[in-house]
Design a protein around this motif. Structure first.
Motif, PDB file in Angstrom:
ATOM      1  N   ALA A  82       0.850  -1.199   0.000  1.00  0.00           N
ATOM      2  CA  ALA A  82       0.000   0.000   0.000  1.00  0.00           C
ATOM      3  C   ALA A  82       0.881   1.243   0.000  1.00  0.00           C
ATOM      4  O   ALA A  82       2.009   1.223   0.506  1.00  0.00           O
ATOM      5  CB  ALA A  82      -0.897  -0.010   1.230  1.00  0.00           C
ATOM      6  N   TYR A  83       0.381   2.295  -0.562  1.00  0.00           N
ATOM      7  CA  TYR A  83       1.000   3.618  -0.600  1.00  0.00           C
ATOM      8  C   TYR A  83       2.244   3.697  -1.493  1.00  0.00           C
ATOM      9  O   TYR A  83       2.291   4.511  -2.389  1.00  0.00           O
ATOM     10  CB  TYR A  83       1.329   4.138   0.812  1.00  0.00           C
ATOM     11  N   ILE A  84       3.247   2.854  -1.255  1.00  0.00           N
ATOM     12  CA  ILE A  84       4.495   2.982  -2.012  1.00  0.00           C
ATOM     13  C   ILE A  84       4.550   2.055  -3.230  1.00  0.00           C
ATOM     14  O   ILE A  84       5.404   2.218  -4.090  1.00  0.00           O
ATOM     15  CB  ILE A  84       5.732   2.763  -1.114  1.00  0.00           C
ATOM     16  N   GLY A  85       3.635   1.099  -3.309  1.00  0.00           N
ATOM     17  CA  GLY A  85       3.620   0.167  -4.433  1.00  0.00           C
ATOM     18  C   GLY A  85       3.432   0.849  -5.770  1.00  0.00           C
ATOM     19  O   GLY A  85       3.993   0.439  -6.779  1.00  0.00           O
ATOM     20  N   GLN A  86       2.665   1.927  -5.771  1.00  0.00           N
ATOM     21  CA  GLN A  86       2.439   2.660  -7.018  1.00  0.00           C
ATOM     22  C   GLN A  86       3.711   3.345  -7.527  1.00  0.00           C
ATOM     23  O   GLN A  86       3.774   3.778  -8.664  1.00  0.00           O
ATOM     24  CB  GLN A  86       1.336   3.686  -6.821  1.00  0.00           C
ATOM     25  N   HIS A  87       4.724   3.432  -6.665  1.00  0.00           N
ATOM     26  CA  HIS A  87       5.993   4.056  -7.048  1.00  0.00           C
ATOM     27  C   HIS A  87       7.063   3.014  -7.362  1.00  0.00           C
ATOM     28  O   HIS A  87       8.248   3.334  -7.370  1.00  0.00           O
ATOM     29  CB  HIS A  87       6.471   4.994  -5.936  1.00  0.00           C
ATOM     30  N   GLY A  88       6.633   1.776  -7.580  1.00  0.00           N
ATOM     31  CA  GLY A  88       7.566   0.734  -7.996  1.00  0.00           C
ATOM     32  C   GLY A  88       8.061  -0.175  -6.886  1.00  0.00           C
ATOM     33  O   GLY A  88       8.828  -1.089  -7.143  1.00  0.00           O
ATOM     34  N   TRP A  89       7.645   0.060  -5.663  1.00  0.00           N
ATOM     35  CA  TRP A  89       8.085  -0.799  -4.567  1.00  0.00           C
ATOM     36  C   TRP A  89       7.367  -2.142  -4.636  1.00  0.00           C
ATOM     37  O   TRP A  89       6.187  -2.214  -4.960  1.00  0.00           O
ATOM     38  CB  TRP A  89       7.795  -0.124  -3.227  1.00  0.00           C
ATOM     39  N   THR A  90       8.115  -3.215  -4.309  1.00  0.00           N
ATOM     40  CA  THR A  90       7.578  -4.561  -4.310  1.00  0.00           C
ATOM     41  C   THR A  90       7.932  -5.214  -2.975  1.00  0.00           C
ATOM     42  O   THR A  90       9.041  -5.037  -2.483  1.00  0.00           O
ATOM     43  CB  THR A  90       8.175  -5.387  -5.463  1.00  0.00           C
ATOM     44  N   SER A  91       6.988  -5.962  -2.407  1.00  0.00           N
ATOM     45  CA  SER A  91       7.199  -6.576  -1.096  1.00  0.00           C
ATOM     46  C   SER A  91       7.086  -8.086  -1.145  1.00  0.00           C
ATOM     47  O   SER A  91       6.464  -8.655  -2.042  1.00  0.00           O
ATOM     48  CB  SER A  91       6.169  -6.053  -0.092  1.00  0.00           C
ATOM     49  N   ILE A  92       7.668  -8.684  -0.126  1.00  0.00           N
ATOM     50  CA  ILE A  92       7.574 -10.127   0.104  1.00  0.00           C
ATOM     51  C   ILE A  92       7.510 -10.332   1.609  1.00  0.00           C
ATOM     52  O   ILE A  92       8.145  -9.604   2.368  1.00  0.00           O
ATOM     53  CB  ILE A  92       8.781 -10.879  -0.521  1.00  0.00           C
ATOM     54  N   TYR A  93       6.709 -11.306   2.044  1.00  0.00           N
ATOM     55  CA  TYR A  93       6.693 -11.691   3.450  1.00  0.00           C
ATOM     56  C   TYR A  93       7.728 -12.780   3.667  1.00  0.00           C
ATOM     57  O   TYR A  93       7.997 -13.582   2.768  1.00  0.00           O
ATOM     58  CB  TYR A  93       5.307 -12.208   3.873  1.00  0.00           C
ATOM     59  N   HIS A  94       8.300 -12.809   4.849  1.00  0.00           N
ATOM     60  CA  HIS A  94       9.310 -13.816   5.183  1.00  0.00           C
ATOM     61  C   HIS A  94       8.802 -15.215   4.904  1.00  0.00           C
ATOM     62  O   HIS A  94       9.526 -16.060   4.395  1.00  0.00           O
ATOM     63  CB  HIS A  94       9.738 -13.686   6.646  1.00  0.00           C
TER      64      HIS A  94
END
Length: 127
Positions: A82-94
């Motif tokens: 959320a929020y930063i994903g639109q700026h190219g950020w990608t996440s992963i959970y451990h």
């Protein structure tokens, strides 16, 4: 959207140690914990990695190129934060099955996108 808190779980601390080991090897990187409990790794006060923890586990957000984000999001273990994903950020959970060689490459890409050119050149000279 679940709020994040400081990383306190054992698996979260292990993930933080792994990420710290990668990031600290880059020139002029600083670790910072903000008021929300997110741990970020920054160069020239610009974050390129952000970590947090909530009831779903420890998450790692990496600043990626839009093309890289698009490719990663095709895999279930990655998600757009959320929020930063639109700026190219990608996440992963451990718990999403962390491939540390892959994560190292993504963090390196994030650093190179964020750092001033002189620091990128310094990093390349020292590798």
């Amino acid at each position: 959207m679940a709020s994040h808190k400081e990383i306190v779980s054992e698996t979260g601390k292990q993930m933080l140690q792994q990420v710290r080991g990668i990031c600290i090897g880059f020139p002029e990187v600083k670790e910072h914990v903000d008021g929300f409990g997110h741990t970020s790794f920054r160069v020239k006060d610009k974050p390129f990695v952000i970590m947090g923890e909530n009831e779903q586990g420890t998450s790692l957000a990496i600043k990626t190129l839009p093309e890289t984000q698009e490719i990663l999001l095709q895999e279930e273990r990655f998600f757009r934060p959320a929020y930063i994903g639109q700026h190219g950020w990608t996440s992963i959970y451990h718990s999403g099955g962390v491939n540390w060689k892959e994560i190292h490459s993504l963090i390196l890409e994030a650093y190179q996108r964020t750092a001033p050119k002189r620091l990128v050149k310094l990093l390349e000279e020292n590798q």
